[in-house]
Design an enzyme around this catalytic site. Structure first.
Site, short mmCIF file in Angstrom:
data_model
loop_
_atom_site.label_atom_id
_atom_site.label_comp_id
_atom_site.label_asym_id
_atom_site.label_seq_id
_atom_site.Cartn_x
_atom_site.Cartn_y
_atom_site.Cartn_z
N ASP A 97 -10.51 3.29 4.34
CA ASP A 97 -10.89 1.87 4.26
C ASP A 97 -12.41 1.71 4.34
OD1 ASP A 97 -9.23 -0.19 3.70
OD2 ASP A 97 -8.60 -0.58 5.77
N GLN A 110 -4.27 -1.16 9.75
CA GLN A 110 -4.16 -2.50 9.16
C GLN A 110 -4.71 -3.55 10.12
OE1 GLN A 110 -3.09 -3.24 5.98
NE2 GLN A 110 -3.67 -5.35 6.40
N LYS A 124 0.84 -1.21 0.00
CA LYS A 124 0.00 0.00 0.00
C LYS A 124 0.87 1.25 0.00
CE LYS A 124 -3.72 -2.47 2.31
NZ LYS A 124 -4.42 -2.81 3.54
#
Ligand code: NAD
Length: 289
Positions: free
Chosen positions: A127, A104, A60
């Site tokens: 996200d 994460q 990412k």
């Protein structure tokens, strides 16, 4: 539109589509910097040293840097106290340089994922996993959408697969994929059926669909009996096996039945990171005004 390949089943090329998204995002970042003098910045937060998470986060970060998004990564120790992790998130939430925050997952067991996620303001939630983002989606209001479902829709759009009025079956109802995807499809005027582990006759329900999207996390769950000839089959699943990667669809069994099929790897996977970049630039645009 991407030109279909020869043969009976068109394979949807997620790598090509993701490349297009990345090129678009790079252009948007440049335009944003030129207009506002400010650059989007993504704070990825990795807690601990889980090897798979390390790989995901470094991919990412690399993808961000390649399109001109600032990499504002934070690495936190595996044994960090919840209050300290919360303080880091609060600091990032208040920092104007940070336009996107990605925590994460999974987190070490002693940390409460839900409590920590809630510290991410909706406008930085790249996200799309906070309650606020899920609520905006549930009400059909503007907001940042989870990356994998957004990637599935972008891939279908790139191949001009019609969704309005289409019968779409989503297999899986997770917070990350199935549930938000079903809601996003409803917003696109599809007729949506959601299947899950208690669905009575999965193959029979799937066979009704114009578009079947498999996100169950079960290797080769869907086979020939679940696919109507000519249907579009999207495979979100990723499983590492001895012979390589496979998905939730038995590709050998459906390859000449489906009209369109996403490969594994090279289908939905590359779209997920591409949509994270798209979300990050979108979040920055909203914050910069
Ligand atoms: P999950 O385990 O959180 O959810 C699985 C869902 O599938 C559940 O709702 C469950 O009810 C349903 N299910 C399980 N067994 C079933 C069965 N036999 N029949 C019907 N439904 C069943 O998984 P997830 O996070 O949604 O991920 C699903 C898959 O997608 C996994 O393989 C995961 O690795 C993959 N994934 C890929 C990407 C990507 O970028 N390509 C991103 C996220 C997840």
């Amino acid at each position: 539109m991407i030109t279909p390949q020869e043969g009976r089943t068109t394979v949807l090329d997620g790598r090509a589509s993701a490349e297009r998204v990345r090129a678009e995002v790079a252009g948007q970042v440049q335009a944003l910097v030129a207009r506002t003098g400010r650059r989007p910045g993504l704070a990825t937060i990795l807690v601990g040293d889980d090897p798979a998470s390390q790989v995901y986060v470094s991919n990412k970060r690399r993808a961000c840097a390649a399109v001109g998004i600032r990499d504002l990564h934070r690495l936190l120790p595996a044994d960090i106290a919840e209050s300290e992790a919360a303080a880091v998130l609060d600091e990032l939430a208040a920092d104007d340089e940070v336009t996107g925050i990605l925590l994460q997952l999974p987190l070490p067991e002693h940390l409460d994922r839900r409590d920590l996620l809630e510290r991410i303001p909706a406008e930085k939630d790249v996200d799309g996993l906070t309650v606020a983002s899920a609520g905006l989606l549930a009400q059909g209001r503007d907001g940042l959408r989870p990356c994998t479902p957004a990637g599935v829709l972008r891939l279908l759009d790139d191949y001009e697969i019609p969704l309005r009025g289409a019968e779409v079956v989503v297999v899986g109802r997770s917070e990350l994929v199935g549930r938000p995807l079903a809601q996003m499809l409803l917003q696109r005027d599809a007729t949506v059926t959601v299947c899950h582990s208690r669905t009575r006759d999965l193959a029979e329900v799937c066979r009704r669909a114009d578009v079947v999207i498999a996100a169950a996390g079960v290797p080769r769950l869907l086979s020939a009996s679940a696919v109507r000839p000519g249907a579009v089959v999207v495979d979100v699943g990723i499983h590492r096996e001895q012979g390589g990667l496979c998905g939730d669809v038995d590709h050998d069994a459906v390859i000449d039945i489906a009209g369109h099929l996403t490969p594994v790897p090279g289908g939905v996977g590359p779209m997920t990171i591409a949509m994270l970049l798209a979300n990050t630039v979108r979040a920055a645009r909203l914050q910069f005004g």
